[in-house]
Every structure is written in C-alpha cells, then in structure tokens.
Design a protein around this motif. Structure first.
Motif, PDB file in Angstrom:
ATOM      1  N   VAL A 292      15.037  31.718  32.635  1.00 58.09           N
ATOM      2  CA  VAL A 292      15.760  31.350  31.230  1.00 58.09           C
ATOM      3  C   VAL A 292      16.900  30.519  31.503  1.00 58.09           C
ATOM      4  N   PRO A 293      17.123  29.413  30.940  1.00 60.46           N
ATOM      5  CA  PRO A 293      18.263  28.645  30.990  1.00 60.46           C
ATOM      6  C   PRO A 293      19.683  29.643  30.492  1.00 60.46           C
ATOM      7  N   SER A 294      20.276  29.578  31.578  1.00 61.20           N
ATOM      8  CA  SER A 294      21.593  30.589  31.390  1.00 61.20           C
ATOM      9  C   SER A 294      22.855  29.820  32.054  1.00 61.20           C
ATOM     10  N   ALA A 295      23.883  30.644  31.562  1.00 62.83           N
ATOM     11  CA  ALA A 295      25.225  30.293  32.241  1.00 62.83           C
ATOM     12  C   ALA A 295      26.086  31.200  32.814  1.00 62.83           C
ATOM     13  N   SER A 296      26.474  31.094  33.917  1.00 63.44           N
ATOM     14  CA  SER A 296      27.353  32.268  34.643  1.00 63.44           C
ATOM     15  C   SER A 296      28.734  31.663  34.596  1.00 63.44           C
ATOM     16  N   MET A 297      29.536  32.069  33.924  1.00 60.17           N
ATOM     17  CA  MET A 297      30.964  31.801  33.814  1.00 60.17           C
ATOM     18  C   MET A 297      32.024  32.733  34.543  1.00 60.17           C
ATOM     19  N   ALA A 298      32.738  31.960  35.326  1.00 65.85           N
ATOM     20  CA  ALA A 298      33.728  32.450  36.533  1.00 65.85           C
ATOM     21  C   ALA A 298      34.924  31.906  36.613  1.00 65.85           C
ATOM     22  N   CYS A 299      35.681  32.434  37.292  1.00 65.69           N
ATOM     23  CA  CYS A 299      37.057  31.868  37.814  1.00 65.69           C
ATOM     24  C   CYS A 299      37.903  31.473  36.504  1.00 65.69           C
ATOM     25  N   GLY A 300      38.023  32.284  35.495  1.00 68.81           N
ATOM     26  CA  GLY A 300      38.951  31.997  34.327  1.00 68.81           C
ATOM     27  C   GLY A 300      40.041  32.870  34.483  1.00 68.81           C
ATOM     28  N   CYS A 301      41.404  31.950  34.085  1.00 63.61           N
ATOM     29  CA  CYS A 301      42.477  32.758  34.009  1.00 63.61           C
ATOM     30  C   CYS A 301      43.272  31.913  33.004  1.00 63.61           C
ATOM     31  N   VAL A 302      44.465  32.709  32.565  1.00 58.70           N
ATOM     32  CA  VAL A 302      45.466  32.261  31.873  1.00 58.70           C
ATOM     33  C   VAL A 302      46.816  32.115  32.562  1.00 58.70           C
ATOM     34  N   ALA A 303      47.840  31.116  32.313  1.00 59.67           N
ATOM     35  CA  ALA A 303      49.056  31.145  32.861  1.00 59.67           C
ATOM     36  C   ALA A 303      49.806  32.379  32.423  1.00 59.67           C
ATOM     37  N   PRO A 304      50.554  33.324  33.197  1.00 55.21           N
ATOM     38  CA  PRO A 304      51.188  34.440  33.049  1.00 55.21           C
ATOM     39  C   PRO A 304      51.981  34.206  31.624  1.00 55.21           C
ATOM     40  N   GLU A 305      52.636  33.291  31.363  1.00 51.62           N
ATOM     41  CA  GLU A 305      53.687  32.854  30.381  1.00 51.62           C
ATOM     42  C   GLU A 305      52.686  32.658  29.046  1.00 51.62           C
ATOM     43  N   GLU A 306      51.522  32.355  29.162  1.00 57.57           N
ATOM     44  CA  GLU A 306      50.747  32.285  27.987  1.00 57.57           C
ATOM     45  C   GLU A 306      49.926  33.306  27.449  1.00 57.57           C
ATOM     46  N   ARG A 307      50.084  34.408  28.252  1.00 59.68           N
ATOM     47  CA  ARG A 307      49.435  35.700  27.656  1.00 59.68           C
ATOM     48  C   ARG A 307      49.825  36.274  26.653  1.00 59.68           C
ATOM     49  N   GLY A 308      48.689  37.065  26.040  1.00 59.05           N
ATOM     50  CA  GLY A 308      49.159  37.845  24.675  1.00 59.05           C
ATOM     51  C   GLY A 308      49.024  37.112  23.363  1.00 59.05           C
ATOM     52  N   GLY A 309      48.429  35.836  23.514  1.00 51.28           N
ATOM     53  CA  GLY A 309      48.201  35.020  22.481  1.00 51.28           C
ATOM     54  C   GLY A 309      46.685  34.734  22.261  1.00 51.28           C
ATOM     55  N   ARG A 310      46.012  35.480  22.939  1.00 54.37           N
ATOM     56  CA  ARG A 310      44.441  35.393  22.673  1.00 54.37           C
ATOM     57  C   ARG A 310      43.723  34.036  23.225  1.00 54.37           C
ATOM     58  N   LEU A 311      44.679  33.326  24.131  1.00 52.89           N
ATOM     59  CA  LEU A 311      44.050  32.372  24.740  1.00 52.89           C
ATOM     60  C   LEU A 311      42.983  32.341  25.506  1.00 52.89           C
TER      61      LEU A 311
ATOM     62  N   ARG B 149      34.337  27.341  26.194  1.00 55.77           N
ATOM     63  CA  ARG B 149      33.481  27.245  27.395  1.00 55.77           C
ATOM     64  C   ARG B 149      32.011  27.440  26.843  1.00 55.77           C
ATOM     65  N   LEU B 150      31.689  28.460  26.240  1.00 61.17           N
ATOM     66  CA  LEU B 150      30.429  28.721  25.712  1.00 61.17           C
ATOM     67  C   LEU B 150      29.851  27.775  24.901  1.00 61.17           C
ATOM     68  N   ARG B 151      30.728  27.169  24.089  1.00 63.20           N
ATOM     69  CA  ARG B 151      30.496  25.883  23.187  1.00 63.20           C
ATOM     70  C   ARG B 151      29.695  24.897  24.266  1.00 63.20           C
ATOM     71  N   ALA B 152      30.599  24.383  25.118  1.00 59.51           N
ATOM     72  CA  ALA B 152      29.876  23.457  25.909  1.00 59.51           C
ATOM     73  C   ALA B 152      28.637  23.795  26.591  1.00 59.51           C
ATOM     74  N   LEU B 153      28.734  24.974  27.161  1.00 61.74           N
ATOM     75  CA  LEU B 153      27.390  25.364  27.937  1.00 61.74           C
ATOM     76  C   LEU B 153      26.434  25.587  27.142  1.00 61.74           C
ATOM     77  N   ARG B 154      26.422  25.858  25.936  1.00 64.55           N
ATOM     78  CA  ARG B 154      25.299  25.886  24.790  1.00 64.55           C
ATOM     79  C   ARG B 154      24.837  24.463  24.590  1.00 64.55           C
ATOM     80  N   GLU B 155      25.785  23.483  24.399  1.00 64.65           N
ATOM     81  CA  GLU B 155      25.376  22.115  24.077  1.00 64.65           C
ATOM     82  C   GLU B 155      24.466  21.708  25.450  1.00 64.65           C
ATOM     83  N   GLN B 156      24.678  22.280  26.537  1.00 60.40           N
ATOM     84  CA  GLN B 156      24.157  21.909  27.732  1.00 60.40           C
ATOM     85  C   GLN B 156      22.695  22.538  28.217  1.00 60.40           C
TER      86      GLN B 156
END
Length: 206
Positions: A67-86, A94-101
């Motif tokens: 089944v066409p699938s996507a595995s998402m990995a190696c994601g992170c947010v800069a420490p100073e940007e945390r807490g804002g649901r980034l 990321r999911l939008r782009a992978l669905r389009e593919q």
C-alpha cells in the motif's frame, strides 16, 4: 515574524542538520543519509530554519499487497520555538505533501509517544522483538550456513514472502541496503542451508 513552510533545498537541509544537532543534543546521521531519498520539509521564520523533518515514500504490506505509504522521521523543533504547537503544524504540512505524492497512510518514528498521541496518532498493534543467541543457530546447521555481508537476492525474496503475510512491514526500496550498510558497516546475514533450491531461513546481525 510570520512562519512559512517549504520543501528544503540543499542549503536549508544543511541548516536543518545543524538545528537538529542542537535540538537532539547529538548528531543525527540519518538526516544526511536519508535526505537524498526523502521528501524534506522545513519551517522558516524570518528566512531561518526553525523546524523540519523528512518523509520516506515506502510501501507497506497490508492484506498481502503493498500500500502506498509514508514513513515520517527525523523531525524536531528549535528549542526556542517549543510550546507553540509548531510540531503539530509541521506534521500537518509534511502529511499534506506526502498525500499529494500518493501516500494513502503514514507512520511516524518518534521518541515522544505521549506528544504524538495527543495529536491523534496511536500504535496500531503491539510490537514484538526477538533476540536469538548466535549459538542457537547451530541447531539450524550453522556449520553449513552461508555468511554474507550486506543483503542478498535470496534474503530479499524470502523477506518479501514473509512480509506479505503481515500487516505493516515495509517493502524495502532499492536504496535500503546501501543505507543500512552505511549505518551498520558490520551488518551480515546468516543464511541457512537451501532446500529445493531456495533459502530456508536467515538472521541478520549488526
């Protein structure tokens, strides 16, 4: 400053590699190793990369079919940007782009199970792992086993035959073996004696 999302070019991905070292507190070699095979997305604020991650378009076996699938990995947010649901916003991008593919479903590799569960992700099944002592292979006729460094055609064929009986295993792409060998230079395969011209079993060790 306004937050924007983009597919990362080489310069952005190098900047993300530096960011990931700071966010994780250590180097993440797969950012470079897998980046060339992945969809690379980053979040930018004022032109500066503040978050990112990669998505691998790899089919997964379900019901005996890939089944066409996507595995998402190696994601992170800069420490100073945390807490804002980034992180949640970036996952959506990321999911939008992978669905389009063409991805029909996605899996997420994460060290933060509690956080991704709050975003609606969940483990679809129990995960099992087995460790087999090398000495136990003697019972399979280890004195006649073939030892191969890296992968082999027989192993790949057997793996696909077994994987199609389960729901969830990846259908490994052509570049998988070189990545694994780069990650684990001492990776080798024990192959049990052949029966009727086909491999009867195997075991890999890093």
């Amino acid at each position: 400053m306004e937050l924007t999302f983009a597919e990362a070019d080489a310069v952005m991905w190098e900047e993300y590699d530096v960011l990931a070292r700071r966010a994780y507190g250590q180097a993440v070699p797969d950012i470079a190793r897998l980046g060339q095979h992945a969809d690379r997305r980053v979040a930018l604020r004022g032109g500066r990369v503040v978050a990112g991650g990669l998505g691998l378009l790899i089919p997964q076996w379900f019901g005996g079919r890939p089944v066409p699938s996507a595995s998402m990995a190696c994601g992170c947010v800069a420490p100073e940007e945390r807490g804002g649901r980034l992180a949640a916003r970036l996952v959506d991008e990321r999911l939008r782009a992978l669905r389009e593919q063409g991805a029909a479903l996605a899996t997420l590799w994460t060290a933060s199970n509690g956080y991704v569960r709050r975003m609606g992700w969940e483990a679809p099944a129990q995960v099992f792992s087995w460790t087999v002592p090398t000495d136990a292979l003697k019972e399979l006729g280890a004195d006649t086993m073939e030892i191969t460094f890296g992968d082999s055609d027989g192993l790949a064929k057997l793996r696909d035959e077994l994987a199609r009986r389960w729901n969830g295993p990846w259908q490994r792409p052509a570049w998988w073996n070189s990545w694994q060998q780069d990650q684990h230079p001492d990776l080798f395969t024990y192959a049990s004696p052949r029966r009727a011209g086909r491999q009867a079993g195997c075991s890999q060790r890093p």
